[in-house]
Design an enzyme around this catalytic site. Structure first.
Site, mmCIF file in Angstrom:
data_model
loop_
_atom_site.group_PDB
_atom_site.id
_atom_site.type_symbol
_atom_site.label_atom_id
_atom_site.label_comp_id
_atom_site.label_asym_id
_atom_site.label_seq_id
_atom_site.Cartn_x
_atom_site.Cartn_y
_atom_site.Cartn_z
ATOM 1 N N GLU A 22 5.523 1.491 -8.235
ATOM 2 C CA GLU A 22 4.939 0.161 -8.050
ATOM 3 C C GLU A 22 4.571 -0.424 -9.404
ATOM 4 O O GLU A 22 4.184 0.302 -10.330
ATOM 5 C CB GLU A 22 3.695 0.247 -7.148
ATOM 6 C CG GLU A 22 3.061 -1.113 -6.883
ATOM 7 C CD GLU A 22 2.133 -1.105 -5.673
ATOM 8 O OE1 GLU A 22 2.012 -0.071 -4.993
ATOM 9 O OE2 GLU A 22 1.513 -2.166 -5.423
ATOM 10 N N GLU A 79 6.149 5.060 2.336
ATOM 11 C CA GLU A 79 4.993 5.495 1.531
ATOM 12 C C GLU A 79 4.376 6.685 2.245
ATOM 13 O O GLU A 79 3.913 6.560 3.377
ATOM 14 C CB GLU A 79 3.942 4.388 1.389
ATOM 15 C CG GLU A 79 4.350 3.266 0.464
ATOM 16 C CD GLU A 79 3.228 2.254 0.200
ATOM 17 O OE1 GLU A 79 2.053 2.643 0.195
ATOM 18 O OE2 GLU A 79 3.556 1.080 0.019
ATOM 19 N N ASN A 84 1.454 -3.264 -2.463
ATOM 20 C CA ASN A 84 0.619 -4.475 -2.402
ATOM 21 C C ASN A 84 1.036 -5.477 -3.474
ATOM 22 O O ASN A 84 0.914 -6.693 -3.287
ATOM 23 C CB ASN A 84 -0.853 -4.110 -2.586
ATOM 24 C CG ASN A 84 -1.367 -3.248 -1.444
ATOM 25 O OD1 ASN A 84 -0.805 -3.220 -0.358
ATOM 26 N ND2 ASN A 84 -2.463 -2.529 -1.689
ATOM 27 N N ASN A 105 5.546 -5.975 2.688
ATOM 28 C CA ASN A 105 4.791 -4.726 2.591
ATOM 29 C C ASN A 105 3.470 -4.837 3.363
ATOM 30 O O ASN A 105 2.703 -5.782 3.133
ATOM 31 C CB ASN A 105 4.460 -4.426 1.120
ATOM 32 C CG ASN A 105 3.616 -3.173 0.948
ATOM 33 O OD1 ASN A 105 4.099 -2.066 1.164
ATOM 34 N ND2 ASN A 105 2.345 -3.350 0.591
ATOM 35 N N GLU A 106 3.240 -3.904 4.268
ATOM 36 C CA GLU A 106 1.958 -3.790 4.987
ATOM 37 C C GLU A 106 1.411 -5.153 5.410
ATOM 38 O O GLU A 106 0.227 -5.450 5.193
ATOM 39 C CB GLU A 106 0.944 -3.010 4.132
ATOM 40 C CG GLU A 106 1.364 -1.577 3.875
ATOM 41 C CD GLU A 106 0.346 -0.706 3.161
ATOM 42 O OE1 GLU A 106 -0.639 -1.252 2.615
ATOM 43 O OE2 GLU A 106 0.542 0.526 3.143
ATOM 44 N N TYR A 119 -1.167 8.142 4.127
ATOM 45 C CA TYR A 119 -1.757 8.953 3.051
ATOM 46 C C TYR A 119 -2.755 9.923 3.673
ATOM 47 O O TYR A 119 -3.484 9.563 4.595
ATOM 48 C CB TYR A 119 -2.460 8.052 2.030
ATOM 49 C CG TYR A 119 -1.488 7.170 1.265
ATOM 50 C CD1 TYR A 119 -0.755 7.680 0.200
ATOM 51 C CD2 TYR A 119 -1.292 5.838 1.629
ATOM 52 C CE1 TYR A 119 0.153 6.886 -0.488
ATOM 53 C CE2 TYR A 119 -0.390 5.031 0.938
ATOM 54 C CZ TYR A 119 0.331 5.562 -0.121
ATOM 55 O OH TYR A 119 1.235 4.782 -0.795
ATOM 56 N N GLN A 179 3.473 8.004 -5.190
ATOM 57 C CA GLN A 179 4.536 7.362 -5.912
ATOM 58 C C GLN A 179 5.172 8.388 -6.852
ATOM 59 O O GLN A 179 5.000 9.573 -6.633
ATOM 60 C CB GLN A 179 3.988 6.152 -6.657
ATOM 61 C CG GLN A 179 3.390 5.110 -5.681
ATOM 62 C CD GLN A 179 3.008 3.774 -6.330
ATOM 63 O OE1 GLN A 179 3.406 3.453 -7.433
ATOM 64 N NE2 GLN A 179 2.199 2.983 -5.621
HETATM 65 O O1 AHR Z 1 0.823 3.111 -2.972
HETATM 66 C C1 AHR Z 1 -0.381 2.465 -3.212
HETATM 67 C C2 AHR Z 1 -0.625 1.354 -2.202
HETATM 68 O O2 AHR Z 1 -0.836 1.897 -0.929
HETATM 69 C C3 AHR Z 1 0.499 0.389 -1.994
HETATM 70 O O3 AHR Z 1 0.484 -0.632 -2.930
HETATM 71 C C4 AHR Z 1 0.251 -0.133 -0.630
HETATM 72 O O4 AHR Z 1 1.424 -0.521 0.032
HETATM 73 C C5 AHR Z 1 -0.456 0.987 0.078
HETATM 74 O O5 AHR Z 1 -1.563 0.563 0.752
#
Ligand code: AHR
Length: 551
Positions: free
Chosen positions: A63, A331, A108, A208-209, A280, A388
């Site tokens: 990113e 992700e 983001n 994205n999201e 995550y 990442q």
């Molecule tokens: O990977 C970090 C962030 O986590 C990304 O920018 C976003 O898509 C997610 O919330």
């Protein structure tokens, strides 16, 4: 970290009925270590397949955030940079890893990104304020630099489109800039910028999201689905070969989880190819800091995959469609320490230290488990990105003089090296433990997570590569106290040789690698005895193991 003794952990069993009588087969060493009497049993039959593996499932993500790009992969002026400003040491690491696809530029970040700021002569590019992370973006690294870098490291770009502040028109302009050969406004601009051949970017994330209130331009599912439909239809006119990924729920913690996906797909099912998932994990809120629960969290990822598959297939039924969507888990990782205000004090700076998560042994073990889960679902998950790759929640960290491999680098590198051919369908049978209820997710206000129930101590995945004539097992031992035994009965093939056997383990689950001590958590080679049609694996407590056999 205590070194794992180079003890024999593979040995040939006798006939199947004897091999499965776990007690008598336990080695003296294993008994001395208090190995549980009950082994896990497994039949491996290469004709029973989950999928022919799409290697895009082992992708990653960079990113335009923190030090991922600037001082991560791009650092003009560094003694380690080439004439493009690319860090050669980092390129070498990524080339060696063989990452098949990399998502960019966000995240983001993408929802406020004007791609036109990042093309053309570098001296003319504006320095702008990135509102997603509240940092300064110089735009010295943009679309064509990323594509050039991808070609140099041998990976495929996966582009994110700005569906926040960006219009459909500007998204289409980028697709035209990248993929149309010549003779149109945007393709000719690319040529004018010095790139004659089209970039031919095949994979695109439509935003994205967009379900998240934190996202720039956050919108309702129906509005998003209509925008995605409009963009997708026109993108396929520009380039019928593109593969388009609709933006799915940001995770099960969202109150709109699954409902968002259903509504989005009801709008855009017919024009997209896949839908995204994100997740995550952390050993805190979700698990209460309980490591045995933490090491079971890959099963929560599996449940998420299965739930999204169900939504896709329900909408497929509603649409009477012949098309089956695939999933892009674009992700996924461990991320819970470098979050919140403490992780964000780089405001209004260029390339600040943001989201620089330091990974330990237990994180590496869970990442191994997460890879096992992705592989097991590779019939429907076709793209996935470890989020990442460099500096930001990443397996690789840089400083001015080199690259550090964090603990999570190793399970990822193993999968990249050895997960090839088909993923096999396995039904291990063995002892388990109870994970009654996983606590609350990290994000405040989330819904309680489901109970995981009985969780096997051993989590096993295997791949079989008919071309290379090898099979590889990936095994997570979640038992924090004891080694565990795995009895494998091969059917339809006989391993002739163990070509590789390595384990990541240790006495301190919290051990980390640092630039000063980079080898605290590294794989240890374990010497096998002999390969054969019945094999016994002794897996150390708290471990992730890779064993490759020639067949
Ligand atoms: O990977 C970090 C962030 O986590 C990304 O920018 C976003 O898509 C997610 O919330």
């Amino acid at each position: 970290m205590a070194k794992i003794p180079r003890r024999r952990f593979l040995k040939q069993g006798g006939v199947a009925s004897v091999a499965f009588a776990a007690g008598p087969l336990l080695s003296r060493a294993a008994r001395a270590q208090g190995m549980a009497a009950t082994a896990t049993r497994l039949v491996i039959d290469p004709s029973r397949r989950v999928s022919t593996l799409d290697r895009h499932i082992l992708g990653s993500f960079l990113e335009q955030l923190g030090r991922a790009i600037y001082t991560g992969i791009y650092e003009p002026g560094s003694k380690l940079a080439d004439s493009n400003g690319f860090r050669t040491d980092v390129m070498q690491e990524i080339r060696t890893l063989g990452v098949p696809i990399i998502r960019w530029p966000g995240g983001n970040f993408v929802s406020g990104y004007n791609w036109l700021d990042g093309v053309g002569p570098k001296q003319d590019r504006p320095r702008v304020l990135d509102r997603a992370w509240d940092t300064l973006e110089t735009n010295q690294f943009g679309t064509s630099e990323f594509v050039t870098w991808c070609r140099q490291v041998g990976t495929e770009p996966l582009f994110g489109l700005n569906f926040g502040t960006g219009s459909v028109e500007s998204a289409l302009a980028l697709v035209e800039y990248c993929n149309v050969d010549k003779g149109t406004k945007w393709s000719d601009l690319r040529r004018q910028h010095g790139y004659e051949a089209p970039h031919n970017v095949k994979y695109w994330c439509l935003g994205n999201e967009m379900d998240g209130p934190w996202q720039i331009g956050h919108m309702t599912a129906v509005d998003y689905g209509r925008k995605a439909t409009d963009a997708a239809r026109q993108m396929k006119v520009l380039d019928p070969a593109v593969k388009l990924i609709a933006c799915g729920s940001s995770g099960p913690f969202m109150p709109t989880y699954l409902e968002w996906d259903r509504q989005v797909l009801e709008e855009c099912y017919n024009v997209v190819d896949g839908i995204s998932l994100h997740r995550y994990f952390g050993n805190a809120g979700e698990t209460g800091g309980d490591s045995s629960r933490y090491l079971a969290m890959n099963l929560a990822m599996e449940r998420q995959i299965e739930e999204i598959v169900d939504v896709c297939d329900m909408v497929r039924g509603l649409k009477r469609s012949d098309k089956q969507l695939w999933l892009s888990f674009d992700e996924w990782n461990v991320w819970y320490r470098a979050r919140g205000p403490a992780a964000s004090d780089g405001h209004r700076q260029e390339a600040p230290h943001l989201l620089e998560e330091v990974y330990n042994l237990e994180d590496a073990l869970l990442v191994g488990g997460l890879i096992n889960s992705l592989l097991r679902h590779s019939d429907r998950v076709r793209v996935a990105c470890l989020a990442q790759l460099v500096n930001v929640i990443a397996p690789l960290m840089t400083n001015e003089s080199g690259v550090l491999r964090q603990t999570i680098y190793y399970p990822y590198a193993w999968a990249l090296e050895s997960a090839r051919g088909s993923v096999l369908s396995l039904v291990p049978e063995g002892p388990s433990y109870e994970v009654a209820r996983a606590g609350r997710p990290i994000e405040a206000g989330g819904l309680p997570m489901p109970a995981l129930g009985r969780v096997p101590y051993l989590d096993v995945t295997a791949t079989f590569d008919p071309e290379g004539k090898t099979a590889t097992l990936f095994v997570l031992n979640r038992d924090l106290e004891k080694p565990r035994e795995l009895l494998v009965d091969w059917q339809g093939l006989t391993p002739s040789k163990v070509t590789n056997s390595e384990v990541i383990s240790g006495s301190d689950l919290k051990a980390t690698n640092t630039f000063d001590a980079p080898k605290r958590v590294v794989p240890q080679p374990l010497e096998p005895l002999r390969a054969g049609s019945h094999m016994t694996f002794e897996l150390p407590a708290r471990s992730y193991t890779r064993v490759t056999v020639a067949v």
